[in-house]
Design a protein around this motif. Sequence first.
Motif, PDB file in Angstrom:
ATOM      1  N   SER A 259     -12.935   2.525  -9.811  1.00  0.00           N
ATOM      2  CA  SER A 259     -12.341   3.942  -8.997  1.00  0.00           C
ATOM      3  C   SER A 259     -11.093   3.947  -9.143  1.00  0.00           C
ATOM      4  O   SER A 259     -10.641   5.864  -9.098  1.00  0.00           O
ATOM      5  CB  SER A 259     -13.014   3.707  -7.822  1.00  0.00           C
ATOM      6  N   ALA A 260     -10.184   3.536  -9.418  1.00  0.00           N
ATOM      7  CA  ALA A 260      -8.554   3.575  -9.265  1.00  0.00           C
ATOM      8  C   ALA A 260      -8.227   4.130 -10.318  1.00  0.00           C
ATOM      9  O   ALA A 260      -7.374   4.547 -10.919  1.00  0.00           O
ATOM     10  CB  ALA A 260      -8.113   2.440  -9.372  1.00  0.00           C
TER      11      ALA A 260
ATOM     12  N   GLU B 133       1.159  -1.321   0.061  1.00  0.00           N
ATOM     13  CA  GLU B 133      -0.124  -0.271  -0.207  1.00  0.00           C
ATOM     14  C   GLU B 133       0.268   1.154   0.229  1.00  0.00           C
ATOM     15  O   GLU B 133       0.977   2.946  -0.139  1.00  0.00           O
ATOM     16  CB  GLU B 133      -0.752   0.111   1.196  1.00  0.00           C
TER      17      GLU B 133
ATOM     18  N   ASP C 248      -5.951  -2.153   3.054  1.00  0.00           N
ATOM     19  CA  ASP C 248      -6.280  -0.702   2.642  1.00  0.00           C
ATOM     20  C   ASP C 248      -6.652  -1.696   1.222  1.00  0.00           C
ATOM     21  O   ASP C 248      -5.478  -1.080   0.182  1.00  0.00           O
ATOM     22  CB  ASP C 248      -5.986   0.814   2.967  1.00  0.00           C
TER      23      ASP C 248
ATOM     24  N   GLU D  60      -7.957  -0.364  -1.469  1.00  0.00           N
ATOM     25  CA  GLU D  60      -8.357   1.217  -2.603  1.00  0.00           C
ATOM     26  C   GLU D  60      -7.053   1.294  -2.416  1.00  0.00           C
ATOM     27  O   GLU D  60      -6.502   2.267  -3.611  1.00  0.00           O
ATOM     28  CB  GLU D  60      -9.176   1.781  -1.881  1.00  0.00           C
ATOM     29  N   SER D  61      -5.816   1.748  -1.282  1.00  0.00           N
ATOM     30  CA  SER D  61      -5.165   2.258  -1.010  1.00  0.00           C
ATOM     31  C   SER D  61      -3.824   1.185  -2.306  1.00  0.00           C
ATOM     32  O   SER D  61      -2.710   1.945  -2.702  1.00  0.00           O
ATOM     33  CB  SER D  61      -4.051   2.311   0.298  1.00  0.00           C
TER      34      SER D  61
ATOM     35  N   TRP E 141     -13.753  -1.297  -7.591  1.00  0.00           N
ATOM     36  CA  TRP E 141     -12.612  -0.486  -7.364  1.00  0.00           C
ATOM     37  C   TRP E 141     -11.343  -0.467  -7.768  1.00  0.00           C
ATOM     38  O   TRP E 141     -10.815   0.918  -8.262  1.00  0.00           O
ATOM     39  CB  TRP E 141     -11.753  -1.540  -5.940  1.00  0.00           C
TER      40      TRP E 141
ATOM     41  N   TRP F 128     -13.867  -5.935  -6.684  1.00  0.00           N
ATOM     42  CA  TRP F 128     -12.635  -5.143  -6.974  1.00  0.00           C
ATOM     43  C   TRP F 128     -13.298  -4.927  -8.345  1.00  0.00           C
ATOM     44  O   TRP F 128     -12.453  -3.543  -8.786  1.00  0.00           O
ATOM     45  CB  TRP F 128     -12.004  -6.911  -7.281  1.00  0.00           C
TER      46      TRP F 128
END
Length: 255
Positions: free
Chosen positions: A181-182, A97, A120, A122-123, A178, A175
């Motif tokens: 979103s990334a 992360e 985390d 998302e990180s 995410w 997944w």
Amino acid sequence: MTNDADRKRDVATTFGNATDGYRDSAVFEEGADLERLVDWTAGATRALDVATGAGHVASAVAERDVTRVVAADLSPEMVATATSEYDGLEGAVTDAERLPFATDSFDAVTCRFAAHHFPDPESFLAEVKRVLAPDGVLAFEDLAVPDNSELADYVNRIERLRDPGHAETYSPAQWRDWLESAGLTIEAVRETSRRLEVDAWLERMDVPDDRRREIRSLLSNVPAELEDAFDFRYADDGERLESYRTGVVLLRARA
């Protein structure tokens, strides 16, 4: 933050003590899914394998004549195992992360059967997006749970008993959300499964006897829907669970 840091230290210690089991496991060193991940990195010259474990993915990528392959892991022992077992790998002890690499450093990032340990996710994906060069590829694989939250919670309860460093296994839909979103563009999704031999699965993490009994009890009393979905197979006496199929998701995404 403190809880996450403690969990990461526990993960590093646990896997540092389990290098032999992971190095020698057929679950990690072979399979059509491994070949698929490596194929997805075709054309890369600089690759990063996040949470490399014993280095199986990093080695397979390096065999494709990639100029630079970094085998990164939170566990120093895992990094040492990867770089000593396989020629041509560059080792890095690092947090998934908080990757210590410059922006646009890699054409491909791989991560296989590891993200369920990340507190985390998302990180992690934000860092992947940052270190990938424009048009770079993420080749990702992890365990997966059903969309049903009750069934997912049951699976994660068992996984945490086996491996205290287990954070959470997520559904393929989570997944996908995410990744998008990334800022990563999903190009391929494959939902499959992998059969686990229960005794070997427990032995690989050297699970204490009391936890093995609790896990066996939970497996003996799973909801019928989960038993069907995971294709439970029992010994001849019909009582002792020998193996089951766990959900797996593979995703290819582009920066």
